[in-house]
Design a protein around this motif. Structure first.
Motif, PDB file in Angstrom:
ATOM      1  N   MET A   1       1.005  -1.210   0.035  1.00  0.00           N
ATOM      2  CA  MET A   1      -0.073  -0.006   0.012  1.00  0.00           C
ATOM      3  C   MET A   1       0.800   1.136  -0.018  1.00  0.00           C
ATOM      4  O   MET A   1       0.516   2.002  -0.784  1.00  0.00           O
ATOM      5  CB  MET A   1      -1.106   0.073   1.273  1.00  0.00           C
ATOM      6  CG  MET A   1      -2.056  -0.898   0.970  1.00  0.00           C
ATOM      7  SD  MET A   1      -2.996  -1.340   2.411  1.00  0.00           S
ATOM      8  CE  MET A   1      -4.084   0.600   2.330  1.00  0.00           C
ATOM      9  N   GLN A   2       1.989   1.200   0.776  1.00  0.00           N
ATOM     10  CA  GLN A   2       2.856   2.388   0.683  1.00  0.00           C
ATOM     11  C   GLN A   2       3.468   2.748  -0.499  1.00  0.00           C
ATOM     12  O   GLN A   2       3.502   3.682  -0.918  1.00  0.00           O
ATOM     13  CB  GLN A   2       3.996   2.141   1.945  1.00  0.00           C
ATOM     14  CG  GLN A   2       3.247   2.328   3.299  1.00  0.00           C
ATOM     15  CD  GLN A   2       4.314   1.981   4.273  1.00  0.00           C
ATOM     16  OE1 GLN A   2       5.026   1.095   4.035  1.00  0.00           O
ATOM     17  NE2 GLN A   2       4.071   2.579   5.544  1.00  0.00           N
ATOM     18  N   ARG A   3       3.772   1.667  -1.245  1.00  0.00           N
ATOM     19  CA  ARG A   3       4.477   1.855  -2.561  1.00  0.00           C
ATOM     20  C   ARG A   3       3.445   2.194  -3.475  1.00  0.00           C
ATOM     21  O   ARG A   3       3.642   3.355  -4.336  1.00  0.00           O
ATOM     22  CB  ARG A   3       5.046   0.545  -3.025  1.00  0.00           C
ATOM     23  CG  ARG A   3       6.346  -0.014  -2.536  1.00  0.00           C
ATOM     24  CD  ARG A   3       6.986  -1.096  -2.930  1.00  0.00           C
ATOM     25  NE  ARG A   3       7.213  -1.178  -4.255  1.00  0.00           N
ATOM     26  CZ  ARG A   3       7.360  -2.380  -4.893  1.00  0.00           C
ATOM     27  NH1 ARG A   3       7.305  -3.314  -4.238  1.00  0.00           N
ATOM     28  NH2 ARG A   3       7.854  -2.062  -6.168  1.00  0.00           N
ATOM     29  N   GLY A   4       2.262   1.859  -3.453  1.00  0.00           N
ATOM     30  CA  GLY A   4       1.063   2.368  -4.394  1.00  0.00           C
ATOM     31  C   GLY A   4       0.752   3.757  -4.051  1.00  0.00           C
ATOM     32  O   GLY A   4       0.779   4.566  -4.966  1.00  0.00           O
TER      33      GLY A   4
ATOM     34  N   TYR B   1       3.585   6.037  -5.471  1.00  0.00           N
ATOM     35  CA  TYR B   1       3.435   5.907  -7.074  1.00  0.00           C
ATOM     36  C   TYR B   1       2.443   7.023  -7.354  1.00  0.00           C
ATOM     37  O   TYR B   1       2.680   8.081  -8.180  1.00  0.00           O
ATOM     38  CB  TYR B   1       3.271   4.728  -7.636  1.00  0.00           C
ATOM     39  CG  TYR B   1       3.044   4.528  -9.114  1.00  0.00           C
ATOM     40  CD1 TYR B   1       4.045   5.011 -10.011  1.00  0.00           C
ATOM     41  CD2 TYR B   1       1.887   4.958  -9.469  1.00  0.00           C
ATOM     42  CE1 TYR B   1       3.887   5.113 -11.354  1.00  0.00           C
ATOM     43  CE2 TYR B   1       1.387   4.914 -10.998  1.00  0.00           C
ATOM     44  CZ  TYR B   1       2.718   5.112 -11.805  1.00  0.00           C
ATOM     45  OH  TYR B   1       2.194   5.330 -13.286  1.00  0.00           O
ATOM     46  N   ARG B   2       1.400   7.096  -6.765  1.00  0.00           N
ATOM     47  CA  ARG B   2       0.056   7.920  -6.675  1.00  0.00           C
ATOM     48  C   ARG B   2       0.621   9.313  -6.679  1.00  0.00           C
ATOM     49  O   ARG B   2       0.424  10.356  -7.468  1.00  0.00           O
ATOM     50  CB  ARG B   2      -0.917   7.397  -5.967  1.00  0.00           C
ATOM     51  CG  ARG B   2      -2.194   8.444  -5.891  1.00  0.00           C
ATOM     52  CD  ARG B   2      -3.323   7.942  -4.927  1.00  0.00           C
ATOM     53  NE  ARG B   2      -4.117   8.885  -5.029  1.00  0.00           N
ATOM     54  CZ  ARG B   2      -5.332   8.713  -4.350  1.00  0.00           C
ATOM     55  NH1 ARG B   2      -5.621   7.706  -4.033  1.00  0.00           N
ATOM     56  NH2 ARG B   2      -6.401   9.657  -4.123  1.00  0.00           N
ATOM     57  N   ASP B   3       1.367   9.630  -5.595  1.00  0.00           N
ATOM     58  CA  ASP B   3       1.859  10.759  -5.098  1.00  0.00           C
ATOM     59  C   ASP B   3       2.852  11.431  -6.372  1.00  0.00           C
ATOM     60  O   ASP B   3       3.047  12.765  -6.376  1.00  0.00           O
ATOM     61  CB  ASP B   3       2.765  10.842  -3.871  1.00  0.00           C
ATOM     62  CG  ASP B   3       1.788  10.650  -2.410  1.00  0.00           C
ATOM     63  OD1 ASP B   3       0.491  10.889  -2.834  1.00  0.00           O
ATOM     64  OD2 ASP B   3       2.328  10.032  -1.734  1.00  0.00           O
ATOM     65  N   CYS B   4       3.359  10.634  -7.164  1.00  0.00           N
ATOM     66  CA  CYS B   4       4.314  11.095  -8.043  1.00  0.00           C
ATOM     67  C   CYS B   4       3.415  11.330  -9.489  1.00  0.00           C
ATOM     68  O   CYS B   4       3.977  11.837 -10.554  1.00  0.00           O
ATOM     69  CB  CYS B   4       5.323  10.145  -8.528  1.00  0.00           C
ATOM     70  SG  CYS B   4       6.459   9.902  -7.005  1.00  0.00           S
ATOM     71  N   MET B   5       2.407  10.864  -9.571  1.00  0.00           N
ATOM     72  CA  MET B   5       1.543  11.198 -10.847  1.00  0.00           C
ATOM     73  C   MET B   5       1.378  12.501 -11.006  1.00  0.00           C
ATOM     74  O   MET B   5       1.151  13.333 -10.194  1.00  0.00           O
ATOM     75  CB  MET B   5      -0.062  10.298 -10.664  1.00  0.00           C
ATOM     76  CG  MET B   5       0.160   8.964 -10.594  1.00  0.00           C
ATOM     77  SD  MET B   5      -1.554   8.248 -10.023  1.00  0.00           S
ATOM     78  CE  MET B   5      -2.181   8.702 -11.859  1.00  0.00           C
ATOM     79  N   GLN B   6       1.562  12.824 -12.207  1.00  0.00           N
ATOM     80  CA  GLN B   6       1.299  14.140 -12.802  1.00  0.00           C
ATOM     81  C   GLN B   6      -0.223  14.567 -13.146  1.00  0.00           C
ATOM     82  O   GLN B   6      -0.516  15.674 -12.848  1.00  0.00           O
ATOM     83  CB  GLN B   6       1.981  14.453 -14.373  1.00  0.00           C
ATOM     84  CG  GLN B   6       3.437  14.298 -14.046  1.00  0.00           C
ATOM     85  CD  GLN B   6       4.140  14.551 -15.195  1.00  0.00           C
ATOM     86  OE1 GLN B   6       3.542  15.280 -16.407  1.00  0.00           O
ATOM     87  NE2 GLN B   6       5.390  14.363 -15.446  1.00  0.00           N
TER      88      GLN B   6
END
Length: 98
Positions: free
Chosen positions: A1-4, A7-12
């Motif tokens: 969940m943390q990795r997901g 990744y979401r936080d890096c989405m443009q």
């Protein structure tokens, strides 16, 4: 969940994601689905509303019986689970949406 979530936080374009609280979905399923449509800029037509209502009518939550689970049934500790997933609970205010 943390990795997901990382990744979401890096989405443009985070508008590709629509978060829905389970309690909101249970309290007002049609309204919640309408909100999802709105989030994605889609029209929630009368036909779509009727289809959701029909699905809800044909698939009540207890259609296959009532199931109640506890962490202890699986050898888990509820306090440990709360602590381990506090990052998620805090971020999404899980359990605080009524």
């Amino acid at each position: 969940m943390q990795r997901g979530l990382a990744y979401r936080d890096c989405m443009q374009d985070s508008s590709q994601i629509c978060d829905v609280h389970y309690n909101s979905l249970m309290r007002d399923p049609v309204g919640t689905v309408a909100g999802i449509y709105r989030h994605f800029g889609m029209e929630f037509t009368g036909a779509a509303r009727a289809a959701v209502a029909m699905w809800l009518r044909d698939n009540p939550q207890d259609k296959h019986g009532v199931h109640k689970y506890t962490p202890e049934q699986f050898g888990l500790d509820a306090n440990h689970i709360r602590e381990r997933f506090s990052f998620y609970v805090d971020r999404f205010a899980v359990g605080r949406d009524g």
